[in-house]
Design a protein around this motif. Structure first.
Motif, mmCIF file in Angstrom:
data_model
loop_
_atom_site.group_PDB
_atom_site.id
_atom_site.type_symbol
_atom_site.label_atom_id
_atom_site.label_comp_id
_atom_site.label_asym_id
_atom_site.label_seq_id
_atom_site.Cartn_x
_atom_site.Cartn_y
_atom_site.Cartn_z
ATOM 1 N N TRP A 1 47.025 -86.975 11.413
ATOM 2 C CA TRP A 1 46.403 -86.082 12.392
ATOM 3 C C TRP A 1 47.455 -85.494 13.324
ATOM 4 C CZ3 TRP A 1 45.950 -86.550 17.771
ATOM 5 C CH2 TRP A 1 45.110 -85.613 18.367
ATOM 6 N N ARG A 2 48.404 -86.329 13.768
ATOM 7 C CA ARG A 2 49.470 -85.838 14.669
ATOM 8 C C ARG A 2 50.347 -84.810 13.950
ATOM 9 N NH1 ARG A 2 49.608 -87.391 20.111
ATOM 10 N NH2 ARG A 2 51.749 -86.732 19.934
ATOM 11 N N ILE A 3 50.657 -85.059 12.687
ATOM 12 C CA ILE A 3 51.477 -84.119 11.919
ATOM 13 C C ILE A 3 50.718 -82.816 11.707
ATOM 14 C CG2 ILE A 3 52.549 -83.694 9.671
ATOM 15 C CD1 ILE A 3 53.096 -86.759 9.549
ATOM 16 N N TRP A 4 49.436 -82.912 11.367
ATOM 17 C CA TRP A 4 48.637 -81.730 11.050
ATOM 18 C C TRP A 4 48.237 -80.957 12.296
ATOM 19 C CZ3 TRP A 4 42.863 -82.245 9.311
ATOM 20 C CH2 TRP A 4 42.314 -80.982 9.120
ATOM 21 N N LYS A 5 47.520 -81.569 13.198
ATOM 22 C CA LYS A 5 46.941 -80.856 14.339
ATOM 23 C C LYS A 5 47.947 -80.591 15.449
ATOM 24 C CE LYS A 5 42.720 -80.173 13.064
ATOM 25 N NZ LYS A 5 42.187 -78.833 12.935
ATOM 26 N N LYS A 6 48.853 -81.529 15.691
ATOM 27 C CA LYS A 6 49.835 -81.373 16.763
ATOM 28 C C LYS A 6 51.144 -80.790 16.249
ATOM 29 C CE LYS A 6 47.253 -83.331 19.910
ATOM 30 N NZ LYS A 6 46.804 -82.702 21.128
ATOM 31 N N GLU A 7 51.224 -80.581 14.926
ATOM 32 C CA GLU A 7 52.409 -80.032 14.262
ATOM 33 C C GLU A 7 53.679 -80.796 14.634
ATOM 34 O OE1 GLU A 7 52.663 -75.770 14.629
ATOM 35 O OE2 GLU A 7 50.500 -75.556 14.361
ATOM 36 N N ILE B 1 54.110 -83.759 -2.631
ATOM 37 C CA ILE B 1 55.136 -83.252 -3.543
ATOM 38 C C ILE B 1 55.058 -81.737 -3.652
ATOM 39 C CG2 ILE B 1 55.840 -83.181 -5.973
ATOM 40 C CD1 ILE B 1 55.165 -86.209 -6.081
ATOM 41 N N PHE B 2 53.849 -81.188 -3.794
ATOM 42 C CA PHE B 2 53.709 -79.735 -3.875
ATOM 43 C C PHE B 2 54.144 -79.059 -2.581
ATOM 44 C CE2 PHE B 2 50.815 -80.424 -7.567
ATOM 45 C CZ PHE B 2 51.512 -79.620 -8.462
ATOM 46 N N ALA B 3 53.831 -79.659 -1.431
ATOM 47 C CA ALA B 3 54.261 -79.092 -0.149
ATOM 48 C C ALA B 3 55.795 -79.128 -0.042
ATOM 49 C CB ALA B 3 53.629 -79.858 1.011
ATOM 50 N N GLN B 4 56.386 -80.234 -0.481
ATOM 51 C CA GLN B 4 57.853 -80.346 -0.455
ATOM 52 C C GLN B 4 58.504 -79.278 -1.325
ATOM 53 O OE1 GLN B 4 58.627 -82.271 2.337
ATOM 54 N NE2 GLN B 4 60.365 -82.622 1.055
ATOM 55 N N THR C 1 53.218 -78.661 7.842
ATOM 56 C CA THR C 1 52.694 -79.819 8.566
ATOM 57 C C THR C 1 51.210 -80.029 8.269
ATOM 58 O OG1 THR C 1 52.341 -78.463 10.553
ATOM 59 C CG2 THR C 1 54.392 -79.729 10.430
ATOM 60 N N GLU C 2 50.487 -78.941 8.038
ATOM 61 C CA GLU C 2 49.070 -79.068 7.696
ATOM 62 C C GLU C 2 48.895 -79.832 6.387
ATOM 63 O OE1 GLU C 2 45.257 -76.282 6.455
ATOM 64 O OE2 GLU C 2 46.961 -75.343 7.454
ATOM 65 N N LYS C 3 49.644 -79.455 5.379
ATOM 66 C CA LYS C 3 49.523 -80.118 4.075
ATOM 67 C C LYS C 3 50.018 -81.563 4.127
ATOM 68 C CE LYS C 3 49.671 -76.043 1.077
ATOM 69 N NZ LYS C 3 48.874 -75.297 1.985
ATOM 70 N N MET C 4 51.128 -81.792 4.791
ATOM 71 C CA MET C 4 51.666 -83.152 4.882
ATOM 72 C C MET C 4 50.735 -84.056 5.690
ATOM 73 S SD MET C 4 54.357 -83.174 3.035
ATOM 74 C CE MET C 4 55.563 -84.407 3.461
ATOM 75 N N VAL D 1 62.733 -76.065 5.647
ATOM 76 C CA VAL D 1 61.465 -75.400 5.951
ATOM 77 C C VAL D 1 61.720 -74.372 7.048
ATOM 78 C CG1 VAL D 1 59.102 -75.700 6.795
ATOM 79 C CG2 VAL D 1 60.139 -77.445 5.329
ATOM 80 N N ILE D 2 61.416 -73.102 6.752
ATOM 81 C CA ILE D 2 61.654 -72.053 7.749
ATOM 82 C C ILE D 2 60.546 -72.093 8.810
ATOM 83 C CG2 ILE D 2 62.971 -70.560 6.205
ATOM 84 C CD1 ILE D 2 60.495 -68.929 5.703
ATOM 85 N N GLU D 3 60.842 -71.505 9.949
ATOM 86 C CA GLU D 3 59.960 -71.588 11.115
ATOM 87 C C GLU D 3 58.534 -71.119 10.817
ATOM 88 O OE1 GLU D 3 59.188 -73.063 14.658
ATOM 89 O OE2 GLU D 3 61.229 -73.092 13.861
ATOM 90 N N LYS D 4 58.390 -70.026 10.100
ATOM 91 C CA LYS D 4 57.042 -69.498 9.835
ATOM 92 C C LYS D 4 56.244 -70.385 8.875
ATOM 93 C CE LYS D 4 57.847 -66.313 5.976
ATOM 94 N NZ LYS D 4 56.724 -66.446 5.080
ATOM 95 N N ASP D 5 56.907 -71.248 8.124
ATOM 96 C CA ASP D 5 56.230 -72.144 7.191
ATOM 97 C C ASP D 5 55.957 -73.527 7.773
ATOM 98 O OD1 ASP D 5 56.082 -70.267 5.191
ATOM 99 O OD2 ASP D 5 57.932 -70.918 4.194
#
Length: 103
Positions: free
Chosen positions: A19-25, A92-95, A47-50, A38-42
């Motif tokens: 939740w912290r990774i996704w919602k709080k980025e 893995i796909f997000a990575q 973080t949402e996927k992870m 990972v570039i800034e715009k991504d």
């Protein structure tokens, strides 16, 4: 009873971190070599996927503890395996998509 408490506790920790990774980025909760490219715009979709992947793994752990406690069997470990594999595939796909590789 120990299995229930242990798996629920670990599952809640995974879910909270997800939740912290996704919602709080909070990308810093992930090891730095996983997001160096990972570039800034991504960063938001990364973080949402992870984060969602961590939450799926955490839910699998909670379900495992609850099912094994209620049924006194090890059928709950099926949920653990399925949720862990789903979460791992998402990671893995997000990575590969956002970092250009696993490391």
């Amino acid at each position: 009873m120990f299995e229930l408490v242990f798996l629920v506790l670990i599952g809640l920790i995974f879910s909270f971190l997800g939740w912290r990774i996704w919602k709080k980025e909070q990308i810093t909760l992930i090891h730095d070599y996983h997001y160096t490219k990972v570039i800034e715009k991504d960063k938001k979709p990364y973080t949402e996927k992870m984060g969602k992947a961590c939450i799926v793994m955490g839910i699998g752990m909670i379900l495992t503890g609850a099912i094994d406690f209620i049924t006194t069997t090890f059928y709950g470990w099926i949920f653990f395996g399925v949720c862990f594999i789903i979460g791992l595939i998402i990671m893995i796909f997000a990575q590969l998509k956002y970092n250009g590789g696993l490391f």
